[in-house]
Design a protein around this motif. Sequence first.
Motif, PDB file in Angstrom:
ATOM      1  N   ARG A 219      39.811 -62.487 117.894  1.00 54.12           N
ATOM      2  CA  ARG A 219      40.508 -63.102 116.605  1.00 54.12           C
ATOM      3  C   ARG A 219      41.709 -63.841 116.320  1.00 54.12           C
ATOM      4  NH1 ARG A 219      38.909 -58.976 113.834  1.00 54.12           N
ATOM      5  NH2 ARG A 219      40.940 -58.970 113.511  1.00 54.12           N
TER       6      ARG A 219
ATOM      7  N   ASP B 150      41.566 -72.730 118.056  1.00 53.66           N
ATOM      8  CA  ASP B 150      41.289 -73.719 117.284  1.00 53.66           C
ATOM      9  C   ASP B 150      42.643 -74.325 116.736  1.00 53.66           C
ATOM     10  OD1 ASP B 150      38.640 -72.904 116.631  1.00 53.66           O
ATOM     11  OD2 ASP B 150      39.663 -70.838 114.583  1.00 53.66           O
TER      12      ASP B 150
ATOM     13  N   ASN C  72      41.845 -67.807 117.188  1.00 53.02           N
ATOM     14  CA  ASN C  72      42.644 -68.897 116.537  1.00 53.02           C
ATOM     15  C   ASN C  72      43.445 -69.364 117.494  1.00 53.02           C
ATOM     16  OD1 ASN C  72      41.737 -67.769 114.151  1.00 53.02           O
ATOM     17  ND2 ASN C  72      43.926 -65.958 113.676  1.00 53.02           N
TER      18      ASN C  72
END
Length: 189
Positions: free
Chosen positions: A80, A87, A84
């Motif tokens: 995760r 992103d 991130n």
Amino acid sequence: DLMKEEAGTAAKEINNAKLLYKVANDRKKSDEERITALSKLQSMYPAYFGNLDLEAIKAGKGEVAYKNLTKAIIASAKARAAKNELDKRAEADLQEDLKLESEIDQALKDYKNPKAGVYQGTGFGEFDRGARKYSKEEAKENAKKRAYEKIQEKNRRIKERENRDKLLLNFIDNQDSIAAPLNNNDKGN
């Protein structure tokens, strides 16, 4: 650090599982308390504790399940955090792309509608003699050159990003494969 953002969530989940596992494994607790703790573990993490009963926990099979669960929670948090980061990179890349697209569009407009003008030189340097006039043909050629250079720059940046992100994408795939049973649990709930 990639883990900072997700470390708190992972720590809470590991701690919760640890507390439940400790109760399920504690022979000093009543069978009712132990069964309740094991039932919670089974409902939260069926891939790890679904097939275990108190006898299996007593035999030490719960320890393997708990260790695998802990590894999966950490791997999931790492994945995760890496996602991130991707992103964030994608957002910055998009801003960069929009700027380049605007510059390419302007160069193409200048190519389609060239205008003669005056180049305002600095007056400094051996080859810069200051202001000079340029024709529509020169303006068109300069616009074509600018558009080509910006397109080349955009293509170069795309390749650089692919190379930059390749390692992180491989890392995510690896962590996701470790966390797969955990993540499949999450999808089922």
